[in-house]
Design a protein around this motif. Sequence first.
Motif, PDB file in Angstrom:
ATOM      1  N   LEU A  58       7.405  13.887  21.228  1.00 45.82           N
ATOM      2  CA  LEU A  58       8.039  12.714  20.850  1.00 45.82           C
ATOM      3  C   LEU A  58       9.156  12.114  21.905  1.00 45.82           C
ATOM      4  O   LEU A  58       9.905  12.593  22.142  1.00 45.82           O
ATOM      5  CB  LEU A  58       8.818  12.842  19.526  1.00 45.82           C
ATOM      6  CG  LEU A  58       7.989  13.234  18.554  1.00 45.82           C
ATOM      7  CD1 LEU A  58       8.579  13.500  17.326  1.00 45.82           C
ATOM      8  CD2 LEU A  58       6.681  12.371  17.915  1.00 45.82           C
ATOM      9  N   HIS A  59       8.402  11.094  22.413  1.00 46.69           N
ATOM     10  CA  HIS A  59       9.224  10.458  23.667  1.00 46.69           C
ATOM     11  C   HIS A  59      10.428   9.629  23.255  1.00 46.69           C
ATOM     12  O   HIS A  59      10.422   9.302  22.266  1.00 46.69           O
ATOM     13  CB  HIS A  59       8.253   9.688  24.691  1.00 46.69           C
ATOM     14  CG  HIS A  59       7.676   8.316  23.933  1.00 46.69           C
ATOM     15  ND1 HIS A  59       8.357   7.220  23.924  1.00 46.69           N
ATOM     16  CD2 HIS A  59       6.543   7.980  23.387  1.00 46.69           C
ATOM     17  CE1 HIS A  59       7.823   6.254  23.433  1.00 46.69           C
ATOM     18  NE2 HIS A  59       6.487   6.756  22.977  1.00 46.69           N
ATOM     19  N   THR A  77      14.232  12.992  19.687  1.00 42.01           N
ATOM     20  CA  THR A  77      14.896  13.895  18.740  1.00 42.01           C
ATOM     21  C   THR A  77      15.356  13.212  17.506  1.00 42.01           C
ATOM     22  O   THR A  77      15.130  13.912  16.397  1.00 42.01           O
ATOM     23  CB  THR A  77      16.154  14.638  19.391  1.00 42.01           C
ATOM     24  OG1 THR A  77      17.073  13.736  19.788  1.00 42.01           O
ATOM     25  CG2 THR A  77      15.417  15.264  20.744  1.00 42.01           C
ATOM     26  N   ASP A  78      15.745  11.987  17.548  1.00 45.10           N
ATOM     27  CA  ASP A  78      16.143  11.362  16.288  1.00 45.10           C
ATOM     28  C   ASP A  78      14.910  11.368  15.392  1.00 45.10           C
ATOM     29  O   ASP A  78      15.122  11.432  14.206  1.00 45.10           O
ATOM     30  CB  ASP A  78      16.852  10.023  16.515  1.00 45.10           C
ATOM     31  CG  ASP A  78      17.238   9.472  15.362  1.00 45.10           C
ATOM     32  OD1 ASP A  78      18.517   9.564  14.976  1.00 45.10           O
ATOM     33  OD2 ASP A  78      16.599   8.715  14.620  1.00 45.10           O
ATOM     34  N   LEU A  79      13.648  10.747  15.990  1.00 44.52           N
ATOM     35  CA  LEU A  79      12.585  10.634  15.108  1.00 44.52           C
ATOM     36  C   LEU A  79      11.966  11.927  14.833  1.00 44.52           C
ATOM     37  O   LEU A  79      11.586  11.788  13.462  1.00 44.52           O
ATOM     38  CB  LEU A  79      11.386   9.960  16.163  1.00 44.52           C
ATOM     39  CG  LEU A  79      10.178   9.677  15.441  1.00 44.52           C
ATOM     40  CD1 LEU A  79      10.215   8.936  14.161  1.00 44.52           C
ATOM     41  CD2 LEU A  79       9.059   9.058  16.611  1.00 44.52           C
ATOM     42  N   ALA A  80      12.017  13.051  15.622  1.00 43.22           N
ATOM     43  CA  ALA A  80      11.672  14.164  14.912  1.00 43.22           C
ATOM     44  C   ALA A  80      12.544  14.750  13.512  1.00 43.22           C
ATOM     45  O   ALA A  80      12.096  15.292  12.724  1.00 43.22           O
ATOM     46  CB  ALA A  80      11.624  15.490  16.037  1.00 43.22           C
ATOM     47  N   MET A 114      15.434  18.232  22.544  1.00 46.38           N
ATOM     48  CA  MET A 114      15.719  18.148  23.848  1.00 46.38           C
ATOM     49  C   MET A 114      16.715  16.856  24.088  1.00 46.38           C
ATOM     50  O   MET A 114      16.224  15.824  24.016  1.00 46.38           O
ATOM     51  CB  MET A 114      14.532  18.174  24.912  1.00 46.38           C
ATOM     52  CG  MET A 114      13.728  19.400  24.729  1.00 46.38           C
ATOM     53  SD  MET A 114      12.556  19.478  26.368  1.00 46.38           S
ATOM     54  CE  MET A 114      11.688  18.136  26.306  1.00 46.38           C
ATOM     55  N   CYS A 115      17.737  17.210  24.468  1.00 45.51           N
ATOM     56  CA  CYS A 115      18.923  16.195  24.949  1.00 45.51           C
ATOM     57  C   CYS A 115      19.033  14.909  23.622  1.00 45.51           C
ATOM     58  O   CYS A 115      18.882  13.963  24.047  1.00 45.51           O
ATOM     59  CB  CYS A 115      18.333  15.483  26.156  1.00 45.51           C
ATOM     60  SG  CYS A 115      17.680  16.469  27.527  1.00 45.51           S
ATOM     61  N   GLY A 116      19.435  15.696  22.675  1.00 45.19           N
ATOM     62  CA  GLY A 116      19.513  14.758  21.596  1.00 45.19           C
ATOM     63  C   GLY A 116      19.222  15.766  20.289  1.00 45.19           C
ATOM     64  O   GLY A 116      18.570  16.784  20.378  1.00 45.19           O
TER      65      GLY A 116
END
Length: 301
Positions: free
Chosen positions: A49-50, A119-122, A139-141
């Motif tokens: 997830l970008h 990471t927020d979406l995940a 990663m990074c969030g």
Amino acid sequence: MTERQGLARMSDAAHIHWRVQGDRAGQAQGDQAPQAQGDRAPQPPVVLLHGGPGLPDYLGPVATSIADLAPVYRYDQRGTGRSPWQGRHTLARHVADLAELLDAWSAPSAVLIGHSYGTDLASRFCLAHPGRVAAMLLMCGPFVGDWRTDYRAARAHRMTPAQRERLSVLQQEPHRTEAQEVELLTLSWFTDHADPDRGWPWAAHGARLRRPVNWAMNRELGEAGRADPLDLHVDALRGCLPTRAELLGGALDPRPLSALESLALRLDVPLTRVAGAGHEPWLEQPEVVRGVLRGFVRGRG
């Protein structure tokens, strides 16, 4: 390495462009890899997830590092890249897109690896569909709490006064040329790297490839995130995390690592600190990040 791509139609008639890499990527949709008697269940696919929001997918290098271990899917979120769409962006719609994509890929569950906004979406997907998340590496969030003040200070410190002034001028320009857009993005992104001098060519390269930026999507999802911050759902997220969940952060990301350390404690999950790396650690410390990713996908996380 086999790669396949396609378009998935969403329930609202939007089309999402996706691609998959891996040894089983060439199978027809819905096919399952052959399984010998007594073998374990097939490895669930990985979905990358970008970040952004508002950027097309850029996680190809991450996918390549693990595609020999499991099928690795990635996609341009609606309104970006090869998934053109016009309309009001909501967090709920983007969560629903991921659920519908898993259906299209005949994947009951998946290993989610998100980066930055991804990471927020995940995390929000895990809150809505915990049974469909086999494992999750962030990663990074996501960054929660009051992290933006320290981030802005660190970012400004990595820029010269002239660079700060030029960025401000470009941000206020209502109709930027192509060259101005590339310059703005380069100035915005080069400080994400541990070494800004090395980061400049990476940022300039990304500014030419990660285009066009959907600024309306960025604004609308940013507003939605501030109206319903993930901070309010951390306890609920902790309660629905899969057995394997981890955080990874660059020790020199201008976004404060202390925010990820605090989140790791609240979620009771391990945090890998990547020394000498910023917000895109696979660029600055590729072997370290590759080892973490491969260990996680193999189930050693």
